[in-house]
Design an enzyme around this catalytic site. Structure first.
Site, PDB file in Angstrom:
ATOM      1  N   TYR A 160      15.967  -1.654   8.931  1.00 27.97           N
ATOM      2  CA  TYR A 160      14.831  -1.909   8.034  1.00 27.97           C
ATOM      3  C   TYR A 160      15.249  -2.877   6.910  1.00 27.97           C
ATOM      4  O   TYR A 160      14.506  -3.798   6.552  1.00 27.97           O
ATOM      5  CB  TYR A 160      14.309  -0.588   7.452  1.00 27.97           C
ATOM      6  N   TYR A 208      22.956  -4.123   3.156  1.00 29.70           N
ATOM      7  CA  TYR A 208      22.185  -4.865   2.148  1.00 29.70           C
ATOM      8  C   TYR A 208      22.837  -6.237   1.906  1.00 29.70           C
ATOM      9  O   TYR A 208      22.166  -7.271   1.944  1.00 29.70           O
ATOM     10  CB  TYR A 208      22.126  -4.059   0.839  1.00 29.70           C
ATOM     11  N   GLU A 231      26.267  -9.022  -4.531  1.00 29.63           N
ATOM     12  CA  GLU A 231      26.729  -8.219  -3.395  1.00 29.63           C
ATOM     13  C   GLU A 231      27.242  -9.106  -2.257  1.00 29.63           C
ATOM     14  O   GLU A 231      27.943  -8.642  -1.367  1.00 29.63           O
ATOM     15  CB  GLU A 231      25.614  -7.299  -2.891  1.00 29.63           C
ATOM     16  N   ARG A 234       0.874  -1.173   0.000  1.00 27.08           N
ATOM     17  CA  ARG A 234       0.000   0.000   0.000  1.00 27.08           C
ATOM     18  C   ARG A 234       0.917   1.230   0.000  1.00 27.08           C
ATOM     19  O   ARG A 234       1.899   1.276   0.729  1.00 27.08           O
ATOM     20  CB  ARG A 234      -0.872  -0.031   1.263  1.00 27.08           C
ATOM     21  N   THR A 271      22.240 -12.296  -4.573  1.00 31.53           N
ATOM     22  CA  THR A 271      22.947 -11.217  -5.270  1.00 31.53           C
ATOM     23  C   THR A 271      24.462 -11.343  -5.240  1.00 31.53           C
ATOM     24  O   THR A 271      25.036 -11.879  -4.285  1.00 31.53           O
ATOM     25  CB  THR A 271      22.551  -9.868  -4.619  1.00 31.53           C
ATOM     26  N   GLN A 289      14.416  -4.115   0.002  1.00 37.50           N
ATOM     27  CA  GLN A 289      14.973  -2.769  -0.024  1.00 37.50           C
ATOM     28  C   GLN A 289      16.265  -3.014  -0.798  1.00 37.50           C
ATOM     29  O   GLN A 289      17.249  -3.518  -0.251  1.00 37.50           O
ATOM     30  CB  GLN A 289      15.210  -2.283   1.409  1.00 37.50           C
TER      31      GLN A 289
END
Ligand code: NAP
Ligand code: F7E
Length: 345
Positions: free
Chosen positions: A101, A155, A133, A36, A131, A89
């Protein structure tokens, strides 16, 4: 054969939109999770949504990977044959600003989804958007499935947890769960604050006279850049294998950010001459003498991944996958698309 059902988290992102198109083309019923938001966030899938609504084969559900009860309910209700966990994220620099987060969504979100599958006892296959990363400060070049990991950002660390929890649920509970260790992949649908898209939008703006120059961070970073539609095809191929596994997906070719800038301007008949060093380096238009690229240290990262280059031999042999778009073709596709974007804004 019964129509297969897929559930995609992160359906509104770059990869989610291409994957949806490919699965619908294959005859799947596709269910996507969207968040949302106070403003419109379905730009990449709006065309598919209208088309899928008519055919009654594409459905959107509100949800968030930080909400276990929501995930449990959706898995139970949809009962998909395949789940693609693309929600994240996904911005590395942003992960330094919102580390907790990022862990909540990228690491624990993956656990929540795996646990929903385990608890419902559903017989379904699971794809995890892992990934390059994970390799961070690379321990060898090129990187394969056997290369040790050394993540360099919140991340990367969150995705490392996700990688291992996928492996753990596979081994502990026999889930068909696979990690796709995907290297950077780009397209005209790439978010505008990732470096390739920032460059192609920027050079199109310079060419149109809408802006003077583009400001970038580390021009020396090297990446293995591929074309997103090729990479989402690899996701699907992984889930068609009888046994789950982890695969590197990459082109095996590395280029610097500086080379990406040069190639982008070249497609607009602008040659760039580089002058100065470090924060004082500038890119000058070879014809006009105008400064069209500047370095802004605000785009530097607290710890940088200097280079990434994938060894994709396992995927070539086991999945029959290979990239179809070269570096130069990728740049051309993106520059061409962003010339239109700039005209329409
Ligand atoms: P993207 O464009 O940033 O899309 C991310 C998606 O995740 C968006 O749909 C976003 O929704 C959704 N999302 C974010 N937080 C969420 C949450 N808490 N709950 C539910 N959904 C959430 O990323 P992408 O480039 O398509 O990449 C897809 C996946 O592959 C990501 O997991 C990324 O980390 C990983 N990956 C990407 C690359 C690459 O080069 N592109 C390489 C390796 C791995 P909103 O639209 O509402 O923001
Ligand atoms: O940066 C350098 C920057 O943000 C690439 C995500 O999809 O791929 C992506 O992560 C390089 C870095 O992608 C700017 O320092 C220079 O070295 O486009 P990026 P990323 O960090 O590689 C991996 C595989 C993922 O999994 C991630 O989800 O470019 N760079 N100047 C810059 N980067 C940005 N964003 N902006 C600049 O101005």
């Amino acid at each position: 054969m019964a129509q297969k059902k897929a559930f995609i988290t992160g359906v509104s992102g770059q990869d989610g939109s291409y994957l949806t198109e490919q699965l619908l083309d294959k005859g799947y019923e596709v269910h996507g999770m969207i968040r949302r938001a106070s403003s419109f966030n379905r730009g990449r899938i709006e065309h598919i949504y209208r088309w899928g609504k008519e055919r009654n084969n594409f459905f959107l559900h509100y949800g968030d990977v930080s909400d276990s009860s929501n995930l449990n309910r959706l898995v139970e209700k949809i009962r998909p044959d395949e789940i693609y966990n693309l929600a994240a994220q996904s911005h590395v620099k942003v992960s330094f600003e919102v580390p907790e987060y990022t862990a909540e969504v990228d690491a624990l979100g993956t656990l929540r989804l795996l646990d929903a599958i385990k608890e419902t006892g559903l017989d379904c296959k699971f794809y995890q958007a892992s990934t390059s990363e994970l390799y961070g400060k690379v321990q060898e070049v090129p990187q394969s499935e056997k290369t040790p990991f050394y993540p360099r950002s919140p991340y990367g660390v969150a995705k490392l947890y996700a990688f291992w929890i996928v492996k753990n649920y596979r081994e502990a509970y026999g889930l068909h769960a696979s990690n796709g260790i995907l290297f950077n992949h780009e397209s005209p649908r790439r978010g505008e604050n990732f470096v390739t898209r920032k460059i192609t939008l920027g050079v199109a703006g310079v060419k149109a006279g809408a802006r003077e120059c583009i400001k970038l961070g580390n021009l020396n970073a090297r990446r293995d850049w591929g074309y997103a539609p090729d990479y989402v095809n690899a996701m699907w191929l992984m889930l068609q294998k009888e046994t789950p596994d982890d695969y590197v997906i990459a082109t095996g070719e590395m280029h610097t950010v500086r080379e990406f800038v040069e190639a982008s301007f070249r497609h607009l008949d602008i040659s760039v001459r580089w002058e100065g060093e470090g924060e004082n380096e500038i890119g000058v238009d070879g014809n006009t003498g105008n400064t069209i690229v500047r370095v802004d240290p605000k785009y530097y990262r607290p710890s940088e991944v200097e280079q990434l280059c994938g060894d994709t031999s396992k995927a070539i042999n086991a999945l029959g996958w290979k990239p179809t778009v070269t570096f130069d073709q990728l740049v051309e596709i993106m520059v061409k698309a962003d010339r239109e974007t700039v005209k329409s804004r």
